[in-house]
Design a protein around this motif. Structure first.
Motif, PDB file in Angstrom:
ATOM      1  N   LEU A 103       1.371  -0.610   0.364  1.00  0.00           N
ATOM      2  CA  LEU A 103       0.055   0.100  -0.034  1.00  0.00           C
ATOM      3  C   LEU A 103       0.697   1.378  -0.348  1.00  0.00           C
ATOM      4  CD1 LEU A 103      -2.994   0.896   0.389  1.00  0.00           C
ATOM      5  CD2 LEU A 103      -2.784   0.945   2.337  1.00  0.00           C
ATOM      6  N   LEU A 104       1.818   1.026   1.098  1.00  0.00           N
ATOM      7  CA  LEU A 104       2.739   2.113   1.402  1.00  0.00           C
ATOM      8  C   LEU A 104       3.358   3.074  -0.338  1.00  0.00           C
ATOM      9  CD1 LEU A 104       2.550   4.893   3.218  1.00  0.00           C
ATOM     10  CD2 LEU A 104       4.994   3.494   4.157  1.00  0.00           C
ATOM     11  N   PRO A 105       4.357   2.027  -1.335  1.00  0.00           N
ATOM     12  CA  PRO A 105       4.767   2.067  -1.978  1.00  0.00           C
ATOM     13  C   PRO A 105       3.528   2.972  -3.433  1.00  0.00           C
ATOM     14  CG  PRO A 105       4.992  -0.008  -1.424  1.00  0.00           C
ATOM     15  CD  PRO A 105       4.200   0.370  -0.510  1.00  0.00           C
ATOM     16  N   LEU A 106       2.596   2.047  -3.383  1.00  0.00           N
ATOM     17  CA  LEU A 106       1.544   2.456  -4.085  1.00  0.00           C
ATOM     18  C   LEU A 106       0.875   3.788  -3.976  1.00  0.00           C
ATOM     19  CD1 LEU A 106      -0.159   1.448  -6.723  1.00  0.00           C
ATOM     20  CD2 LEU A 106      -1.563   0.700  -4.643  1.00  0.00           C
ATOM     21  N   TYR A 107       0.762   4.338  -2.559  1.00  0.00           N
ATOM     22  CA  TYR A 107       0.377   5.723  -1.942  1.00  0.00           C
ATOM     23  C   TYR A 107       1.486   6.438  -2.794  1.00  0.00           C
ATOM     24  CZ  TYR A 107      -0.034   9.302   0.998  1.00  0.00           C
ATOM     25  OH  TYR A 107      -0.366  10.671   2.181  1.00  0.00           O
TER      26      TYR A 107
END
Ligand code: R5P
Length: 295
Positions: free
Chosen positions: A65-69
Motif C-alpha cells: 500500500l505505501l509504495p502505491l500511495y
C-alpha cells in the motif's frame, strides 16, 4: 488521452500485456528500501500531463500500500493529469461486517484510504457479499471486470460434461453466470465458517452427476479450507476427482500444496495474482475496462 503504465513490483507481466492492448508505453520506476526500512520510490519516465495507470494487485496488501500511495502522489507532483489504479485482486473486501465487538469494518477504511489518493480504480470480481457494490466503499469512479465469460470459455474448450459446484451462497453469483454462459448444470452448497481455518460445507446432492466432471468454482482460494472440505464431500459421494477454479489465487501459506494433495485433478486460476496455476488470462477484459474507465 496520453497514457503511461507503471508497474508495482511483481506486476510486470500483466503490465506488458496491458500496454500492448492499450497501445501505451510502460514507464520506468525505481523501488528500494532505505537502510532503515523506509520505502524509496522514483519515477524515471516523463508523466507530465499524462494519465498514469498504476498496476498493483493487492494480495498481502499491507506492504504494497505505501509504495502505491507514494507512487500515486509522486506522479501527481510531477504533473500527471490523473492516476488510475489497476488492482486485479482487491484486498479487505471480506472484512465487511463487525463479527466481534471491538472490530471495525476494514473494507470501508481501506476503501477510504485508496479513494484518498487515486482518481479511479478498476478491479476483477471484488468479494461482494454484504457490500452490494464497490460504490459503497470507494468514493472514486470504478469499474468491475467479471471473470465469468473467460472461465466459461475455458470450460468449453477444456472440459467435457462438467457440473459446476459453488461452495457457499455468495459463490452463486459467479457459479450461476459461468454455468449459464457455458450451458452446463450447477449446484450451490452452504458453508459455515467457525474460524480462519475451520469451515463446514454442506454435503452436496450429486447422485445424478456421477458421470460429470465436478468443477468447484469460487472467487478466492485463501487457506483452501473451503475447497478441501468440498473435495472431501465429493470423494465420499463417489464423484470423479474435481477441478478447482479460483478467480484469485491468494493461497495463504501452504494452501496450494494442501489443495493439490487433497485429491483434486487440477487447480486453475485467473491471472489476477501471479501464480503457477494461472491459466485464464483476463488482460483483454481488463484492457477493455481500463479504456471505458478512462474515457
Ligand atoms: C468467502 O466466502 C470466499 O468466497 C471464499 O469462499 C473464501 O474466501 C475461501 O477462503 P478459504 O480458501 O480460506 O477457505
Amino acid at each position: 488521452m496520453n497514457t503511461i503504465l507503471l508497474s508495482l513490483p511483481g506486476n510486470e507481466n500483466l503490465t506488458v500485456l496491458l500496454a500492448k492492448k492499450l497501445n501505451a508505453e510502460v514507464g520506468e520506476v525505481t523501488f528500494r528500501k532505505f537502510p532503515d526500512g523506509e520505502t524509496y520510490t522514483r519515477i524515471l519516465s516523463d508523466v507530465k500531463d499524462k494519465c498514469v495507470v498504476l498496476i498493483c494487485t493487492l494480495h498481502e496488501p499491507d506492504e504494497k500500500l505505501l509504495p502505491l500511495y507514494f507512487l500515486s502522489h509522486t506522479a501527481k507532483s510531477l504533473g500527471a493529469k490523473c492516476t488510475c489504479l489497476v488492482v486485479p485482486y482487491l484486498a479487505y473486501m471480506r472484512q465487511d461486517k463487525v463479527f466481534n465487538e471491538g472490530e471495525g469494518i476494514t473494507s470501508g477504511f481501506f476503501g477510504k484510504l485508496i479513494s484518498g489518493f487515486a482518481d479511479s480504480i478498476i478491479t476483477v470480481d471484488p468479494h461482494l457479499h454484504r457490500i452490494s457494490s464497490l460504490e459503497e466503499v470507494y468514493d472514486i469512479p470504478n469499474k468491475v471486470v467479471r471473470a465469468a465469460d473467460a472461465i466459461s470459455e475455458w470450460l468449453k474448450q477444456n472440459i467435457e460434461n462438467p457440473v459446476l459446484i459453488g461452495p457457499d451462497s455468495e459463490s452463486e453469483q459467479w457459479v450461476s453466470e459461468v454455468a449459464r454462459n457455458a450451458g452446463v448444470p450447477f449446484t450451490v452448497l452452504q458453508k459455515v465458517r467457525h474460524g480462519d481455518r475451520e469451515v463446514e460445507v454442506s454435503v452436496p446432492e450429486v447422485d445424478k452427476y456421477k458421470d460429470h466432471t465436478p468443477i468447484l468454482v469460487d472467487d478466492i482460494i485463501s487457506t483452501a479450507r473451503t475447497m478441501i472440505k468440498t473435495v472431501e464431500h465429493l470423494k465420499n459421494a463417489g464423484m470423479k476427482p474435481p477441478i478447482c477454479i479460483g478467480i484469485h489465487a491468494v493461497f495463504a501459506g501452504n494452501a496450494y500444496q494442501e489443495l493439490l494433495d487433497s485429491g483434486v485433478k487440477k487447480i486453475v486460476t485467473c491471472n489476477t495474482i501471479p501464480h503457477p496455476s494461472n491459466e485464464i488470462d483476463l488482460s483483454d477484459l481488463l484492457a477493455i475496462g481500463i479504456k471505458k474507465l478512462m474515457h
